[in-house]
Design an enzyme around this catalytic site. Sequence first.
Site, PDB file in Angstrom:
ATOM      1  N   GLY A  48       0.769  -1.245   0.000  1.00 11.54           N
ATOM      2  CA  GLY A  48       0.000   0.000   0.000  1.00 11.54           C
ATOM      3  C   GLY A  48       0.793   1.284   0.000  1.00 11.54           C
ATOM      4  O   GLY A  48       0.322   2.298  -0.512  1.00 11.54           O
ATOM      5  N   ASP A 106      -4.751   1.156  10.771  1.00 13.61           N
ATOM      6  CA  ASP A 106      -6.151   0.845  11.046  1.00 13.61           C
ATOM      7  C   ASP A 106      -6.240   0.352  12.498  1.00 13.61           C
ATOM      8  O   ASP A 106      -6.247   1.149  13.421  1.00 13.61           O
ATOM      9  CB  ASP A 106      -6.599  -0.209  10.021  1.00 13.61           C
ATOM     10  CG  ASP A 106      -8.081  -0.526  10.093  1.00 13.61           C
ATOM     11  OD1 ASP A 106      -8.851   0.304  10.569  1.00 13.61           O
ATOM     12  OD2 ASP A 106      -8.466  -1.623   9.648  1.00 13.61           O
ATOM     13  N   LYS A 109      -2.586  -3.440  14.587  1.00 16.36           N
ATOM     14  CA  LYS A 109      -2.115  -4.778  14.959  1.00 16.36           C
ATOM     15  C   LYS A 109      -0.788  -5.150  14.271  1.00 16.36           C
ATOM     16  O   LYS A 109       0.146  -5.632  14.914  1.00 16.36           O
ATOM     17  CB  LYS A 109      -3.193  -5.800  14.587  1.00 16.36           C
ATOM     18  CG  LYS A 109      -2.872  -7.204  15.015  1.00 16.36           C
ATOM     19  CD  LYS A 109      -4.041  -8.118  14.768  1.00 16.36           C
ATOM     20  CE  LYS A 109      -3.778  -9.474  15.397  1.00 16.36           C
ATOM     21  NZ  LYS A 109      -4.954 -10.320  15.399  1.00 16.36           N
TER      22      LYS A 109
HETATM   23  P1  IMP Z   1      -3.795  -2.818  10.772  1.00 18.64           P
HETATM   24  O1  IMP Z   1      -2.840  -3.875  11.211  1.00 18.64           O
HETATM   25  O2  IMP Z   1      -5.216  -3.134  11.162  1.00 18.64           O
HETATM   26  O3  IMP Z   1      -3.394  -1.424  11.226  1.00 18.64           O
HETATM   27  O4  IMP Z   1      -3.830  -2.900   9.198  1.00 18.64           O
HETATM   28  C1  IMP Z   1      -3.109  -2.090   8.385  1.00 18.64           C
HETATM   29  C2  IMP Z   1      -3.220  -2.557   6.942  1.00 18.64           C
HETATM   30  O5  IMP Z   1      -4.570  -2.911   6.590  1.00 18.64           O
HETATM   31  C3  IMP Z   1      -2.847  -1.409   6.021  1.00 18.64           C
HETATM   32  O6  IMP Z   1      -1.470  -1.400   5.751  1.00 18.64           O
HETATM   33  C4  IMP Z   1      -3.688  -1.691   4.791  1.00 18.64           C
HETATM   34  O7  IMP Z   1      -3.010  -2.584   3.939  1.00 18.64           O
HETATM   35  C5  IMP Z   1      -4.925  -2.396   5.316  1.00 18.64           C
HETATM   36  N1  IMP Z   1      -6.051  -1.435   5.483  1.00 18.64           N
HETATM   37  C6  IMP Z   1      -6.581  -0.993   6.635  1.00 18.64           C
HETATM   38  N2  IMP Z   1      -7.596  -0.129   6.427  1.00 18.64           N
HETATM   39  C7  IMP Z   1      -7.702  -0.005   5.085  1.00 18.64           C
HETATM   40  C8  IMP Z   1      -8.583   0.779   4.237  1.00 18.64           C
HETATM   41  O8  IMP Z   1      -9.463   1.554   4.667  1.00 18.64           O
HETATM   42  N3  IMP Z   1      -8.384   0.640   2.887  1.00 18.64           N
HETATM   43  C9  IMP Z   1      -7.432  -0.177   2.362  1.00 18.64           C
HETATM   44  N4  IMP Z   1      -6.589  -0.916   3.119  1.00 18.64           N
HETATM   45  C10 IMP Z   1      -6.726  -0.834   4.477  1.00 18.64           C
END
Ligand code: IMP
Length: 179
Positions: A48, A106, A109
């Site tokens: 991303g 997000d 984690k």
């Molecule tokens: P976390 O571990 O929940 O913080 O996930 C982070 C990863 O989830 C990011 O690097 C994205 O690849 C994916 N992600 C989280 N939210 C979104 C969103 O709203 N759109 C697209 N990808 C997301």
Amino acid sequence: MSRITIHGRDFVPFLSAEAIDATITELAAELTKDYRDKKPMFIAILNGSFIFAADLFKKLEFEAEICFIKLASYKGTASTGHVITAIGLDVPVQNRHIVVLEDIVDTGKTLNSFLPQLHNQHPASLKLCALLHKPEATAYPLEIAYTGFSIPDKFVVGYGLDYDGYGRNLPSIYQLADN
Ligand code: IMP
């Protein structure tokens, strides 16, 4: 910018390319102030962050390196459940000033599991820079030193972020429509 459809889901315009560019210019100015003489290593997390990392890196007015990694998570390999591992981290981190670049935080984690692995390699410093942060969704303790935009807990796409693989090429960011 107008409403778009990806895989049958509707998305509405959220952050324009101009707003993103202006925010990245501000982030680059902050980083330039803090890292001017430190020759930092930026570690961008794929997939991303590839567009964000490229645009930010072009705006840095000091000597810096950049490398790209992927994170893989495994289930069931430890009693705790998840193990996050960096794929492609082939640079020495010890005694370096490290800035991790992430497209979006997000739940937090992934980074909450991965950053301690970097800490264990004894960097001179370790900071996190995220283009987007969903504070309402973040359930894991994480300190984000540089944040582009704090956004509501809604799915977004574009500017490197995907919905099921698509939408990364959009120059601006769209939000999932309510209906
Ligand atoms: P976390 O571990 O929940 O913080 O996930 C982070 C990863 O989830 C990011 O690097 C994205 O690849 C994916 N992600 C989280 N939210 C979104 C969103 O709203 N759109 C697209 N990808 C997301």
